[in-house]
Enzyme design. Sequence first.
Site, PDB file in Angstrom:
ATOM      1  CB  VAL A   1      -0.688  -0.191   1.018  1.00  0.00           C
ATOM      2  CG1 VAL A   1      -1.790   1.252   1.117  1.00  0.00           C
ATOM      3  CG2 VAL A   1      -1.864  -1.293   1.328  1.00  0.00           C
ATOM      4  CB  CYS A   2       0.875   4.530   0.173  1.00  0.00           C
ATOM      5  SG  CYS A   2       1.654   6.047  -0.144  1.00  0.00           S
ATOM      6  CD  GLN A   3       7.507   4.831   2.113  1.00  0.00           C
ATOM      7  OE1 GLN A   3       6.999   4.952   3.073  1.00  0.00           O
ATOM      8  NE2 GLN A   3       8.606   5.563   2.137  1.00  0.00           N
TER       9      GLN A   3
ATOM     10  N   GLY B   1       3.693  -0.294  -1.287  1.00  0.00           N
ATOM     11  CA  GLY B   1       3.688  -0.876  -2.698  1.00  0.00           C
ATOM     12  C   GLY B   1       4.855  -0.854  -3.550  1.00  0.00           C
TER      13      GLY B   1
END
Lengths: 352, 192
Positions: free
Chosen positions: A145-147, A149
């Site tokens: 998720v986000c960073q 990811g």
Amino acid sequence: MNASFDNFAALWQTISARAMANGGSLYGAPREIGGCSARDAVWTKDKAVLYRYLPLPGVRSARVRPVLICYALVNRPDVLDLRPGRSMVQGLLAHGLEVYLLDWGRPDPADRSLELADYMERYLDGAVQHLLEARRLRSLNLLGVCQGGTFSLCYCALHPGHVANLVTMVTPVDFQTPEDLLSKWARGLDTEAIRQSGNLPGMALTGMFLSLRPFRLLLQKYVGLLEQSRDTEALDTFLRMEQWIFDSPDQAANALAQFIRWFYQENRLVRDTLEINGRRVALGKIRQPVLNIYAGRDHIVPAAASTALGQHLRTSDYREVQVDTGHIGIYVSRDSQHSVAATIASWLLERS
Amino acid sequence: MNAFAADMQRWVDLLTKLTHTDPASPAFHPMLQSLRESFASQLEVWLRSMHPFAAYFAVPPQPSTQFAPHGDGVGPRADSSRAASLLSDWIRLQSQLAVHWTTIARTAAETFMARTCELTASGKLPDAQKLFAVWIDCAEEAYSRTAHSQTFARLVSDFINTAVAIQLQGRRVRTRPKKIRGKPRVRGKRRR
């Protein structure tokens, strides 16, 4: 005319008083909100903790590999399990998935020298290895998720054998797309000075995020609250979100400096020049099925920054899903909790 | 929080007053004009005092306490000179930021005026809360135009770099006296 808007100040005082009475805080020192789902800590390394969420009563196992969630360093992962009905974790559990979450912990001055390699190869790899051994598996499903990811993509490229399927959510891949305001501001930063100055306080980062849309995030949001002020559930969600927003952990100096320089300034991931622990990270090496979920109205990770992934992978099984929401709404809005969790579950089931 | 509520109440009162005025009355347009000025100045003040990154990075150490030579006054002149240069940079950057805040505030107010006039002409002047949303749209649009510009991006980086450099310099000065003075040397064996 909306009567509550007419009397904004009085209503604001009422809401604040209620928030304080509930132990919440709109502007004061935030308390960690934790999560709403039952979980056990199953592995720890330094400050990193791997949690296993307990299955929901009455939900049959989907019999797919466990899902390990890798969240960002820049915020706490509690937002994925904000409250019942607003929990991505519960959405996944409701589909019978076995869910794990890697919590990086809160860096303190002793962690200032941590490198990105430590996060990926010591903590993420440590958690993966533990899970694989404990479950006697050769590979698992990774949800970044986000960073987190971005880290998951790097990990997948470095350890392709450990990841069966990769899901990325609101993940920056190309860090220099035209709409990326954070990237424009970060490109001239002196990363060596940032490294020397010690861990960056979480509030500084929160300030940067709020600066991207200051009027919406610091004015309109509170006016919007007026419409929900008599809805206890909505108010509770709002207060939990507030606590989460103002609860960014400090950032380990060295890792932050590396992230800014390697990703935002040098865009190494898409330029194929990124190395972690002396090993090249090539997105082209990712051959696993990849599901890339991004938010159409994301002001932190613009859609183009995420969809760039498709141009760099060589997997024949790549799917993109756009969700019509913003960066945070993708985890906490009621609609996306159901639709995103269902999309992930069915995609994983098809590949189990 | 009280200050925020009071500010917001002022905005709300202005908007409410406008929406309660007949657009056909002679008082309407002068009121809109005065709203423009008042909105622009309030927005500018808000940006100066509340802008999140500016607020976080904008508190320089007090020169008199952090940069002055400590203790015996043997602090190197280079430190003072460097500190003065950083503070001067920081003040220059603050004033450059202020120019952008003024531009954003004025542009937002102009756009808001234009949109409100359009809404009035079409007979669709919304209630105060919706008008507030229009105002926020105008402010975000004006902000976004500036924030995405290369000049502003460079300014943000310079501002943060200078704030970090001031912090580092302050730390350097605070730790230097120990090095200069050194610890008292103990000759002979240590007592246990």
